[in-house]
Design a protein around this motif. Structure first.
Motif, short mmCIF file in Angstrom:
data_model
loop_
_atom_site.label_atom_id
_atom_site.label_comp_id
_atom_site.label_asym_id
_atom_site.label_seq_id
_atom_site.Cartn_x
_atom_site.Cartn_y
_atom_site.Cartn_z
N LEU A 1 -6.64 -41.17 -7.96
CA LEU A 1 -5.38 -41.00 -8.68
C LEU A 1 -5.33 -39.63 -9.36
CD1 LEU A 1 -2.70 -42.00 -10.00
CD2 LEU A 1 -4.13 -43.01 -11.80
N LEU A 2 -6.39 -39.26 -10.05
CA LEU A 2 -6.42 -37.98 -10.77
C LEU A 2 -6.31 -36.79 -9.83
CD1 LEU A 2 -9.17 -38.83 -13.41
CD2 LEU A 2 -6.68 -38.93 -13.69
N VAL A 3 -7.04 -36.84 -8.73
CA VAL A 3 -7.00 -35.75 -7.75
C VAL A 3 -5.62 -35.69 -7.09
CG1 VAL A 3 -7.95 -34.97 -5.54
CG2 VAL A 3 -9.48 -35.69 -7.38
N GLU A 4 -5.05 -36.83 -6.77
CA GLU A 4 -3.72 -36.85 -6.14
C GLU A 4 -2.67 -36.26 -7.09
OE1 GLU A 4 -0.93 -37.72 -2.99
OE2 GLU A 4 -3.07 -37.30 -3.11
N SER A 5 -2.77 -36.59 -8.38
CA SER A 5 -1.79 -36.04 -9.32
C SER A 5 -1.90 -34.52 -9.39
CB SER A 5 -1.94 -36.68 -10.71
OG SER A 5 -3.12 -36.27 -11.35
N ALA A 6 -3.10 -33.97 -9.38
CA ALA A 6 -3.28 -32.51 -9.38
C ALA A 6 -2.74 -31.90 -8.09
CB ALA A 6 -4.76 -32.16 -9.57
N ARG B 1 1.54 -28.46 -5.65
CA ARG B 1 2.41 -28.19 -4.51
C ARG B 1 3.88 -28.41 -4.83
NH1 ARG B 1 -2.55 -28.74 -3.66
NH2 ARG B 1 -3.55 -27.77 -1.88
N GLY B 2 4.18 -28.67 -6.10
CA GLY B 2 5.57 -28.83 -6.50
C GLY B 2 6.23 -30.09 -5.96
N ARG B 3 5.45 -31.08 -5.63
CA ARG B 3 5.99 -32.34 -5.11
C ARG B 3 6.18 -33.31 -6.27
NH1 ARG B 3 2.11 -33.08 0.06
NH2 ARG B 3 2.89 -35.21 -0.08
N PHE B 4 7.16 -32.97 -7.12
CA PHE B 4 7.32 -33.63 -8.40
C PHE B 4 7.79 -35.08 -8.29
CE2 PHE B 4 8.10 -29.03 -9.52
CZ PHE B 4 6.81 -28.83 -9.97
N GLU B 5 8.63 -35.39 -7.33
CA GLU B 5 9.05 -36.80 -7.16
C GLU B 5 7.86 -37.71 -6.91
OE1 GLU B 5 12.20 -38.06 -4.52
OE2 GLU B 5 13.37 -36.29 -5.08
N GLU B 6 6.99 -37.27 -6.02
CA GLU B 6 5.79 -38.06 -5.71
C GLU B 6 4.85 -38.11 -6.91
OE1 GLU B 6 4.25 -37.21 -1.50
OE2 GLU B 6 5.69 -35.59 -1.90
N LEU B 7 4.77 -37.00 -7.64
CA LEU B 7 3.92 -36.96 -8.82
C LEU B 7 4.41 -37.95 -9.87
CD1 LEU B 7 1.73 -35.74 -10.65
CD2 LEU B 7 3.38 -33.96 -11.26
N VAL B 8 5.69 -37.96 -10.14
CA VAL B 8 6.25 -38.86 -11.15
C VAL B 8 6.00 -40.32 -10.77
CG1 VAL B 8 8.44 -39.63 -12.18
CG2 VAL B 8 7.94 -37.19 -12.00
N ALA B 9 5.98 -40.62 -9.49
CA ALA B 9 5.73 -41.99 -9.03
C ALA B 9 4.31 -42.46 -9.35
CB ALA B 9 5.99 -42.10 -7.53
N LEU B 10 3.41 -41.54 -9.69
CA LEU B 10 2.05 -41.93 -10.07
C LEU B 10 1.96 -42.38 -11.52
CD1 LEU B 10 -0.08 -39.15 -8.32
CD2 LEU B 10 0.51 -41.44 -7.49
N TYR B 11 3.07 -42.31 -12.24
CA TYR B 11 3.14 -42.74 -13.64
C TYR B 11 3.82 -44.11 -13.73
CZ TYR B 11 1.81 -38.09 -15.28
OH TYR B 11 1.13 -36.93 -15.54
N THR B 12 3.52 -44.84 -14.79
CA THR B 12 4.21 -46.12 -15.01
C THR B 12 5.65 -45.83 -15.42
OG1 THR B 12 3.57 -46.21 -17.35
CG2 THR B 12 2.08 -47.28 -15.74
N GLU B 13 6.53 -46.80 -15.26
CA GLU B 13 7.93 -46.64 -15.66
C GLU B 13 8.04 -46.26 -17.13
OE1 GLU B 13 10.94 -46.62 -14.27
OE2 GLU B 13 10.20 -46.96 -12.25
#
Length: 167
Positions: free
Chosen positions: A21-26, A31-43
């Protein structure tokens, strides 16, 4: 298999899942893939960080995925040529109540404004102080994150600010 062996295996699996999870978020941030990044957070996530120029003492707080997505759409994250890399190390896990896990990891951030290669120098070094929990599908998500900066390169930040202003 003994209980001790089962516990070690369970800890190793937990560590692997959280490091993933931590590596994926970095990776997504870099890479500026912010939509996917935000999905790694809870609502109902909460992110605490120092706003630019990162030297004040007051942490800004972003609450919820929607607000987090808005922050990544803002002027701090221009859609200009930029290369970033965050190196995540020294992951320390602390089990908490209700199946949550505390994670502290060290990050080193590199950033170049513009196209092409640049000389590599760390822009900042700090810690992520995270509280993680599983979602309804059993995947780990970032529930709370505090971004703490330990070292900061002011020259690189000034250059980044100038580039963002188009100077």
């Amino acid at each position: 298999m003994t209980t001790s062996e089962e516990e070690r295996i369970a800890r190793a699996v937990l560590r692997a899942e959280i490091e993933e999870l931590l590596v994926e978020s970095a990776y997504l941030l870099d890479r500026g893939r912010f939509e996917e990044l935000v999905a790694l957070y809870t609502e109902d996530c909460e992110l605490r960080r120092l706003p630019p120029p990162f030297t004040g003492g007051e942490f800004a707080v972003i609450r919820g995925r929607g607000a987090l997505a808005e922050s990544y759409a803002g002027p701090e994250w221009p859609r200009t040529p930029r290369t970033m890399r965050h190196v995540i190390t020294n992951v320390r896990l602390t089990p908490q109540a209700d199946g949550r896990v505390g994670a502290t990891s060290t990050w080193t951030g590199y950033r170049h404004e513009g196209e092409g290669l640049s000389v590599s120098s760390p822009m900042a070094v700090g810690d992520y102080e995270d509280e993680l929990r599983r979602d309804g599908n059993g995947r780990w998500r970032i529930h709370r994150r505090k971004i703490v900066i330990a070292f900061l390169d002011q020259q690189l930040l000034a250059a980044a600010a100038r580039a963002a202003l188009g100077r």
